[in-house]
Each structure stands twice: as structure tokens, then as C-alpha cells.
Write a protein that holds these residues in place. Structure first.
Motif, PDB file in Angstrom:
ATOM      1  N   SER A 129       7.010   3.490 -15.259  1.00 48.58           N
ATOM      2  CA  SER A 129       6.268   4.385 -14.362  1.00 48.58           C
ATOM      3  C   SER A 129       6.358   5.830 -14.842  1.00 48.58           C
ATOM      4  O   SER A 129       5.404   6.598 -14.694  1.00 48.58           O
ATOM      5  CB  SER A 129       6.778   4.260 -12.922  1.00 48.58           C
ATOM      6  OG  SER A 129       8.069   4.827 -12.776  1.00 48.58           O
ATOM      7  N   GLU A 130       7.476   6.193 -15.432  1.00 46.44           N
ATOM      8  CA  GLU A 130       7.612   7.551 -15.977  1.00 46.44           C
ATOM      9  C   GLU A 130       6.709   7.738 -17.186  1.00 46.44           C
ATOM     10  O   GLU A 130       6.101   8.791 -17.357  1.00 46.44           O
ATOM     11  CB  GLU A 130       9.071   7.840 -16.322  1.00 46.44           C
ATOM     12  CG  GLU A 130       9.940   7.955 -15.089  1.00 46.44           C
ATOM     13  CD  GLU A 130      11.403   8.197 -15.384  1.00 46.44           C
ATOM     14  OE1 GLU A 130      11.837   7.998 -16.538  1.00 46.44           O
ATOM     15  OE2 GLU A 130      12.113   8.576 -14.441  1.00 46.44           O
ATOM     16  N   LYS A 131       6.596   6.703 -18.020  1.00 45.44           N
ATOM     17  CA  LYS A 131       5.668   6.764 -19.155  1.00 45.44           C
ATOM     18  C   LYS A 131       4.235   6.893 -18.653  1.00 45.44           C
ATOM     19  O   LYS A 131       3.429   7.636 -19.229  1.00 45.44           O
ATOM     20  CB  LYS A 131       5.809   5.520 -20.033  1.00 45.44           C
ATOM     21  CG  LYS A 131       7.129   5.420 -20.759  1.00 45.44           C
ATOM     22  CD  LYS A 131       7.220   4.099 -21.506  1.00 45.44           C
ATOM     23  CE  LYS A 131       8.621   3.876 -22.046  1.00 45.44           C
ATOM     24  NZ  LYS A 131       8.774   2.524 -22.614  1.00 45.44           N
ATOM     25  N   GLY A 132       3.909   6.170 -17.596  1.00 49.95           N
ATOM     26  CA  GLY A 132       2.566   6.218 -17.032  1.00 49.95           C
ATOM     27  C   GLY A 132       2.182   7.600 -16.550  1.00 49.95           C
ATOM     28  O   GLY A 132       1.045   8.036 -16.745  1.00 49.95           O
ATOM     29  N   VAL A 133       3.131   8.302 -15.949  1.00 48.19           N
ATOM     30  CA  VAL A 133       2.859   9.668 -15.492  1.00 48.19           C
ATOM     31  C   VAL A 133       2.498  10.557 -16.678  1.00 48.19           C
ATOM     32  O   VAL A 133       1.649  11.437 -16.569  1.00 48.19           O
ATOM     33  CB  VAL A 133       4.068  10.225 -14.702  1.00 48.19           C
ATOM     34  CG1 VAL A 133       3.950  11.720 -14.464  1.00 48.19           C
ATOM     35  CG2 VAL A 133       4.203   9.507 -13.367  1.00 48.19           C
ATOM     36  N   GLY A 134       3.120  10.311 -17.830  1.00 51.83           N
ATOM     37  CA  GLY A 134       2.806  11.091 -19.018  1.00 51.83           C
ATOM     38  C   GLY A 134       1.429  10.787 -19.598  1.00 51.83           C
ATOM     39  O   GLY A 134       0.815  11.641 -20.231  1.00 51.83           O
TER      40      GLY A 134
ATOM     41  N   THR B 111       0.822  -1.213   0.000  1.00 52.00           N
ATOM     42  CA  THR B 111       0.000   0.000   0.000  1.00 52.00           C
ATOM     43  C   THR B 111       0.857   1.263   0.000  1.00 52.00           C
ATOM     44  O   THR B 111       0.435   2.292  -0.533  1.00 52.00           O
ATOM     45  CB  THR B 111      -1.001   0.009   1.173  1.00 52.00           C
ATOM     46  OG1 THR B 111      -0.311  -0.152   2.405  1.00 52.00           O
ATOM     47  CG2 THR B 111      -2.031  -1.100   1.012  1.00 52.00           C
ATOM     48  N   SER B 112       2.057   1.186   0.529  1.00 45.36           N
ATOM     49  CA  SER B 112       2.968   2.329   0.447  1.00 45.36           C
ATOM     50  C   SER B 112       3.326   2.627  -1.009  1.00 45.36           C
ATOM     51  O   SER B 112       3.367   3.794  -1.433  1.00 45.36           O
ATOM     52  CB  SER B 112       4.232   2.050   1.261  1.00 45.36           C
ATOM     53  OG  SER B 112       5.147   3.114   1.149  1.00 45.36           O
ATOM     54  N   LEU B 113       3.542   1.577  -1.783  1.00 43.60           N
ATOM     55  CA  LEU B 113       3.799   1.756  -3.216  1.00 43.60           C
ATOM     56  C   LEU B 113       2.571   2.352  -3.899  1.00 43.60           C
ATOM     57  O   LEU B 113       2.691   3.287  -4.699  1.00 43.60           O
ATOM     58  CB  LEU B 113       4.181   0.429  -3.863  1.00 43.60           C
ATOM     59  CG  LEU B 113       4.329   0.461  -5.388  1.00 43.60           C
ATOM     60  CD1 LEU B 113       5.433   1.431  -5.822  1.00 43.60           C
ATOM     61  CD2 LEU B 113       4.572  -0.935  -5.930  1.00 43.60           C
ATOM     62  N   HIS B 114       1.398   1.832  -3.593  1.00 45.95           N
ATOM     63  CA  HIS B 114       0.167   2.367  -4.193  1.00 45.95           C
ATOM     64  C   HIS B 114       0.013   3.862  -3.895  1.00 45.95           C
ATOM     65  O   HIS B 114      -0.297   4.646  -4.803  1.00 45.95           O
ATOM     66  CB  HIS B 114      -1.065   1.622  -3.666  1.00 45.95           C
ATOM     67  CG  HIS B 114      -1.119   0.187  -4.026  1.00 45.95           C
ATOM     68  ND1 HIS B 114      -1.782  -0.741  -3.265  1.00 45.95           N
ATOM     69  CD2 HIS B 114      -0.582  -0.506  -5.061  1.00 45.95           C
ATOM     70  CE1 HIS B 114      -1.669  -1.938  -3.812  1.00 45.95           C
ATOM     71  NE2 HIS B 114      -0.933  -1.820  -4.909  1.00 45.95           N
ATOM     72  N   ARG B 115       0.240   4.263  -2.652  1.00 42.14           N
ATOM     73  CA  ARG B 115       0.108   5.686  -2.286  1.00 42.14           C
ATOM     74  C   ARG B 115       1.129   6.544  -3.044  1.00 42.14           C
ATOM     75  O   ARG B 115       0.829   7.658  -3.482  1.00 42.14           O
ATOM     76  CB  ARG B 115       0.278   5.895  -0.782  1.00 42.14           C
ATOM     77  CG  ARG B 115      -0.730   5.182   0.114  1.00 42.14           C
ATOM     78  CD  ARG B 115      -2.194   5.610  -0.004  1.00 42.14           C
ATOM     79  NE  ARG B 115      -2.948   4.983  -1.046  1.00 42.14           N
ATOM     80  CZ  ARG B 115      -3.607   3.804  -0.977  1.00 42.14           C
ATOM     81  NH1 ARG B 115      -3.560   3.076   0.106  1.00 42.14           N
ATOM     82  NH2 ARG B 115      -4.288   3.336  -2.012  1.00 42.14           N
ATOM     83  N   ALA B 116       2.339   6.022  -3.211  1.00 39.96           N
ATOM     84  CA  ALA B 116       3.367   6.773  -3.949  1.00 39.96           C
ATOM     85  C   ALA B 116       2.949   6.959  -5.410  1.00 39.96           C
ATOM     86  O   ALA B 116       3.098   8.052  -5.968  1.00 39.96           O
ATOM     87  CB  ALA B 116       4.711   6.048  -3.864  1.00 39.96           C
ATOM     88  N   LEU B 117       2.410   5.918  -6.014  1.00 40.38           N
ATOM     89  CA  LEU B 117       1.946   6.020  -7.398  1.00 40.38           C
ATOM     90  C   LEU B 117       0.782   7.002  -7.514  1.00 40.38           C
ATOM     91  O   LEU B 117       0.727   7.806  -8.448  1.00 40.38           O
ATOM     92  CB  LEU B 117       1.546   4.639  -7.926  1.00 40.38           C
ATOM     93  CG  LEU B 117       2.710   3.666  -8.132  1.00 40.38           C
ATOM     94  CD1 LEU B 117       2.199   2.242  -8.315  1.00 40.38           C
ATOM     95  CD2 LEU B 117       3.581   4.096  -9.300  1.00 40.38           C
ATOM     96  N   GLU B 118      -0.131   6.956  -6.569  1.00 38.05           N
ATOM     97  CA  GLU B 118      -1.254   7.902  -6.562  1.00 38.05           C
ATOM     98  C   GLU B 118      -0.768   9.349  -6.448  1.00 38.05           C
ATOM     99  O   GLU B 118      -1.365  10.254  -7.022  1.00 38.05           O
ATOM    100  CB  GLU B 118      -2.197   7.614  -5.389  1.00 38.05           C
ATOM    101  CG  GLU B 118      -3.004   6.356  -5.540  1.00 38.05           C
ATOM    102  CD  GLU B 118      -3.814   6.010  -4.316  1.00 38.05           C
ATOM    103  OE1 GLU B 118      -4.718   5.175  -4.440  1.00 38.05           O
ATOM    104  OE2 GLU B 118      -3.553   6.556  -3.213  1.00 38.05           O
ATOM    105  N   ALA B 119       0.320   9.535  -5.705  1.00 36.65           N
ATOM    106  CA  ALA B 119       0.880  10.881  -5.520  1.00 36.65           C
ATOM    107  C   ALA B 119       1.671  11.353  -6.732  1.00 36.65           C
ATOM    108  O   ALA B 119       2.179  12.473  -6.749  1.00 36.65           O
ATOM    109  CB  ALA B 119       1.764  10.909  -4.273  1.00 36.65           C
ATOM    110  N   GLY B 120       1.798  10.494  -7.745  1.00 37.45           N
ATOM    111  CA  GLY B 120       2.497  10.884  -8.967  1.00 37.45           C
ATOM    112  C   GLY B 120       3.978  10.578  -8.970  1.00 37.45           C
ATOM    113  O   GLY B 120       4.698  11.006  -9.871  1.00 37.45           O
ATOM    114  N   GLU B 121       4.447   9.821  -7.974  1.00 42.39           N
ATOM    115  CA  GLU B 121       5.871   9.457  -7.968  1.00 42.39           C
ATOM    116  C   GLU B 121       6.160   8.510  -9.128  1.00 42.39           C
ATOM    117  O   GLU B 121       5.317   7.693  -9.493  1.00 42.39           O
ATOM    118  CB  GLU B 121       6.257   8.792  -6.648  1.00 42.39           C
ATOM    119  CG  GLU B 121       6.291   9.753  -5.489  1.00 42.39           C
ATOM    120  CD  GLU B 121       6.790   9.095  -4.213  1.00 42.39           C
ATOM    121  OE1 GLU B 121       7.665   8.206  -4.287  1.00 42.39           O
ATOM    122  OE2 GLU B 121       6.293   9.478  -3.148  1.00 42.39           O
ATOM    123  N   SER B 122       7.361   8.616  -9.665  1.00 48.06           N
ATOM    124  CA  SER B 122       7.758   7.746 -10.768  1.00 48.06           C
ATOM    125  C   SER B 122       9.270   7.631 -10.807  1.00 48.06           C
ATOM    126  O   SER B 122       9.979   8.316 -10.071  1.00 48.06           O
ATOM    127  CB  SER B 122       7.231   8.301 -12.104  1.00 48.06           C
ATOM    128  OG  SER B 122       7.852   9.525 -12.400  1.00 48.06           O
TER     129      SER B 122
END
Length: 123
Positions: free
Chosen positions: A56-61, A8-19
């Protein structure tokens, strides 16, 4: 960190836009993701850490936002077993939804493997 907290820590980081390299803190150096066949990846995929971080960087885009709603979680040894719904909003406003069973293996509090079964709703 217990396996559910690591996942869930990973999920929260992804939700916050981390990549990219910002996500490296969640993983062991030899971490992999195994995606079972689904609508987006009909043949599935096995992805090592470096490629995961690049993806993950592509996903942010592509995504304006994403949300992970965990409905249930169990722990078996060093593995978190999660049932969740992922919602991604594309930059053009379209929404993608996947119902997911996810198995997250950990080692020393870090994620060493993620096996995911993603069932996407029709696009």
C-alpha cells in the motif's frame, strides 16, 4: 461492523491516501489477500498482511489518486460480496480502470481475507 461497512471503510481509507500501518486497523492479524490472475499479476498472488501494508505504501508512490465505486453489495454470513469499479490515476496522469468482483471475509468486524477478481481495461 457489518462486512460491507468493513470493506467500504477500507476503500474510503485507500481513497484518502492512507497506507502502511495506518491501514492495520481494518484487518485481523492473520489477514490475507488473494488476487486471481489478471493483467498486472498474470499468476495471481497470495499476500499476507505485512506485505499488503508494504504494498500500500508503494501504491501511494505510484498513484495520484484512486477511487472505488461500489455498484452492488451483498452479505452472506461474515462475507461481503462486492461488484465495483476501481479507477487509479498514475502520477503521470494516465488512468487505470478495473472492474472487480471482491469477496471480503470478516471476523469480529475486521477484514480477515480479501479475494479479488480484477478485470483491467486495456492500458
Amino acid at each position: 461492523m457489518d462486512p460491507v461497512a468493513a470493506a467500504t471503510s477500507l476503500h474510503r481509507a485507500l481513497e484518502a491516501g492512507e497506507s502502511g500501518s495506518a491501514l492495520r486497523r481494518h484487518f485481523t492479524a492473520d489477514a490475507v489477500t488473494v488476487e486471481r490472475p489478471n493483467l498486472i499479476k498474470p499468476n495471481g498472488a497470495r499476500t499476507p498482511l505485512a506485505e499488503m501494508l508494504a504494498n500500500s505504501e508503494k501504491g501511494v508512490g505510484l498513484l495520484a489518486s484512486q477511487k472505488y465505486d461500489v455498484h452492488s453489495a451483498l452479505v452472506s454470513g461474515d462475507t461481503a460480496i462486492l461488484r465495483l469499479t476501481w479507477t487509479g490515476v498514475l502520477r503521470d496522469g494516465r488512468q487505470l480502470v478495473a472492474h472487480i468482483a471482491q469477496f471480503v471475509d470478516t471476523r469480529n468486524g475486521l477484514i480477515s481475507a480479501v479475494e479479488t477478481f480484477d478485470c483491467y481495461e486495456p492500458f
